[in-house]
Design a protein around this motif. Structure first.
Motif, short mmCIF file in Angstrom:
data_model
loop_
_atom_site.label_atom_id
_atom_site.label_comp_id
_atom_site.label_asym_id
_atom_site.label_seq_id
_atom_site.Cartn_x
_atom_site.Cartn_y
_atom_site.Cartn_z
N PRO A 251 0.82 -1.22 0.00
CA PRO A 251 0.00 0.00 0.00
C PRO A 251 0.85 1.27 0.00
CG PRO A 251 0.02 -0.97 2.19
CD PRO A 251 0.78 -1.92 1.30
N ASN A 252 2.13 1.14 0.36
CA ASN A 252 3.03 2.29 0.42
C ASN A 252 3.80 2.41 -0.89
OD1 ASN A 252 4.49 4.49 1.47
ND2 ASN A 252 6.17 3.15 2.09
N PHE B 282 -3.44 -5.93 -0.92
CA PHE B 282 -2.22 -5.30 -0.41
C PHE B 282 -1.68 -6.08 0.78
CE2 PHE B 282 -4.94 -2.15 -2.36
CZ PHE B 282 -4.09 -1.52 -3.24
N VAL B 283 -0.39 -5.90 1.03
CA VAL B 283 0.29 -6.51 2.17
C VAL B 283 0.93 -5.38 2.95
CG1 VAL B 283 2.05 -8.13 2.94
CG2 VAL B 283 0.76 -8.59 0.83
N ASP B 284 0.68 -5.32 4.24
CA ASP B 284 1.17 -4.19 5.04
C ASP B 284 2.70 -4.18 5.07
OD1 ASP B 284 0.88 -1.86 6.48
OD2 ASP B 284 -0.45 -2.74 7.99
N VAL C 191 5.21 14.14 0.42
CA VAL C 191 4.76 12.96 1.17
C VAL C 191 4.74 11.77 0.23
CG1 VAL C 191 2.81 11.89 2.36
CG2 VAL C 191 3.43 14.27 2.86
N HIS C 192 5.45 10.72 0.60
CA HIS C 192 5.52 9.47 -0.17
C HIS C 192 5.21 8.30 0.76
CE1 HIS C 192 8.39 12.20 -2.30
NE2 HIS C 192 7.78 11.71 -3.35
N TYR C 193 4.01 7.70 0.68
CA TYR C 193 2.94 7.94 -0.24
C TYR C 193 1.61 7.92 0.48
CZ TYR C 193 6.01 7.10 -4.24
OH TYR C 193 7.01 7.18 -5.17
N ILE C 194 0.57 8.43 -0.17
CA ILE C 194 -0.78 8.21 0.30
C ILE C 194 -1.08 6.73 0.07
CG2 ILE C 194 -3.21 8.82 0.02
CD1 ILE C 194 -2.16 11.42 -1.37
N PRO C 195 -1.47 5.97 1.09
CA PRO C 195 -1.69 4.53 0.88
C PRO C 195 -2.69 4.28 -0.24
CG PRO C 195 -1.69 5.05 3.23
CD PRO C 195 -1.67 6.36 2.50
N VAL C 196 -2.32 3.40 -1.15
CA VAL C 196 -3.13 3.18 -2.35
C VAL C 196 -4.55 2.77 -1.99
CG1 VAL C 196 -3.33 1.89 -4.51
CG2 VAL C 196 -1.07 2.54 -3.65
N HIS C 197 -4.69 1.94 -0.96
CA HIS C 197 -6.03 1.41 -0.64
C HIS C 197 -6.97 2.48 -0.12
CE1 HIS C 197 -4.14 1.35 3.35
NE2 HIS C 197 -5.36 1.31 3.86
N ASP D 233 -7.48 -0.88 7.11
CA ASP D 233 -7.14 -2.19 6.53
C ASP D 233 -5.67 -2.52 6.68
OD1 ASP D 233 -9.77 -2.53 5.77
OD2 ASP D 233 -9.45 -2.00 3.66
N PHE D 234 -4.80 -1.52 6.58
CA PHE D 234 -3.35 -1.74 6.64
C PHE D 234 -2.74 -0.68 7.56
CE2 PHE D 234 -5.06 -3.23 2.64
CZ PHE D 234 -4.70 -4.57 2.70
N PRO D 235 -2.85 -0.91 8.85
CA PRO D 235 -2.55 0.14 9.84
C PRO D 235 -1.12 0.62 9.87
CG PRO D 235 -2.97 -1.99 10.91
CD PRO D 235 -3.37 -2.14 9.48
#
Length: 393
Positions: A81-82, A100-102, A330-336, A350-352
């Motif tokens: 997600p990052n 996604f995988v955290d 800022v890298h990145y806004i989480p895609v999800h 979902d991916f804390p």
């Protein structure tokens, strides 16, 4: 915007680069000529891959990689997600499902432990991924050996999204040798390590994958005798699949060849600037980027983290730096969390780990030509901003 604005990233173009592009511009070919082939071979030689396919962007290369591995409707593709949205969108272009995988809390890369847990659950649900796309965030390689071992156990392909990582190393080998993956993708956007203006490259050890990507990048056509049903003359070509126009131009390839000659110097200078930040910022109450012992990062970014108890001050600190002419990003806004992916069922929570990282991070300027005085200014203004907004007492 301040006249002495310091961007977070910037290309370096010298006279050799200009001369190379002018030479291509005045040659007989502006596209589909010898420079593209030479650039492909030079990248393949550099990273010790058997094949390299040049295209017009890393996004195109990711799409081609998915196609080469047979990603299609109802398949699952997992990524971090990052990352920038292209790492996930490439699977959606093929009609596939994305998950996604955290991330690892230290490297901010896709976490092998999280991946292992998710794979075990997915196996029980008969929903294993066809492809996993680990992203080498900020230029540092993911733990590819661990991810590859999981691929052997669970039967998925691996595409390395090394958009940040040309020139980086993992286990003493250049990223891109595909020792632990099927295909690796590089970006040559101007803020990356080397540039072709826009452009991308896919490397692989597989002749089949390379041919598949090359054919799809050229409208699905081929003139190779071995591919043709009939051969009426030299003008003849055939389309056997639905492809795309993802070609790189001769001008881009000429610039890439010239830039590649300076790659190791670019990386070394980034390491010097990176080390200065580590030394001068270590006493501030922020988290500095960690470096794994088994890799040598290309150092595309220098992300810092604001303490959790002060994360609400991130925007004020960001704005203070921008107002002072420091091009933090800022890298990145989480895609999800993007609206498009929320429409697919994802949501905040979902991916804390990736979400916590996003809410506290900002990237400081880091590029080849950044000067010591510019870095001193970044450190000074950051320190002042941390003081003014209650992070540094």
């Amino acid at each position: 915007m301040a006249t002495n604005f310091i961007p977070y990233g910037r290309q370096t173009i010298d006279q050799d680069d200009i001369d190379a592009v002018v030479s291509a511009l005045t040659s007989s070919h502006l596209t589909q000529g010898p420079k593209v082939t030479a650039f492909e071979q030079a990248i393949a030689n550099k990273v010790k891959a058997a094949h390299a396919v040049a295209v017009n962007s890393a996004t195109s290369a990711l799409h081609l990689a998915c196609l080469a591995l047979g990603v299609t409707q109802d398949d699952w593709v997992w990524t971090s997600p990052n990352t920038f949205i292209a790492s996930a969108n490439c699977a959606r272009y093929c009609g596939a499902n994305v998950d996604f995988v955290d991330i690892d809390p230290d490297t901010y890369n896709l976490c092998p432990k999280q991946l292992a847990n998710k794979l075990a659950q997915a196996k029980q649900q008969n929903r294993l991924p066809k492809v996993v796309i680990p992203v080498h965030f900020a230029g540092q390689s993911c733990d590819m050996k661990a991810i590859h071992e999981l691929s052997q156990e669970y039967g998925f392909y691996i595409i390395e999204d090394a958009s940040h990582a040309i020139g980086g190393r993992y286990q003493d080998s250049y990223i891109g040798d595909c020792r632990y993956s099927d295909i690796c993708v590089f970006s040559f956007h101007p803020v990356k390590i080397i540039t072709t203006g826009e452009g991308g490259m896919a490397t692989t050890q597989s002749a089949r994958h390379a041919k598949h990507m090359r054919t799809h990048a050229q409208q699905g056509t081929s003139k190779d005798a071995e591919d043709l049903i009939t051969q009426p003359g030299d003008w003849y070509y055939e389309q056997h699949t639905l492809g795309f126009n993802y070609r790189m131009t001769e001008l881009q390839a000429a610039l890439g060849l010239s830039q590649l000659n300076k790659l190791d110097d670019f990386i070394a200078k980034r390491h010097t600037a990176f080390a200065y930040y580590l030394e001068t910022l270590k006493k501030l109450p922020i988290t500095l980027p960690a470096q794994a012992t088994d890799s040598n990062s290309a150092l595309h970014l220098f992300p810092i983290l604001i303490p959790k108890e002060h994360k609400k001050a991130r925007k004020a600190i960001f704005d203070a730096l921008r107002s002072a002419g420091i091009g933090t990003q800022v890298h990145y806004i989480p895609v999800h969390t993007q609206p498009y992916y929320q429409d697919l069922g994802f949501d905040w929570g979902d991916f804390p780990i990736a979400e916590d990282y996003y809410q506290r991070t900002m990237s400081l300027p880091l590029f080849y030509e950044i000067t010591r005085s510019e870095q001193e200014r970044v450190v000074s203004i950051l320190t002042q901003a941390l003081q003014e907004h209650g992070v540094l007492s």
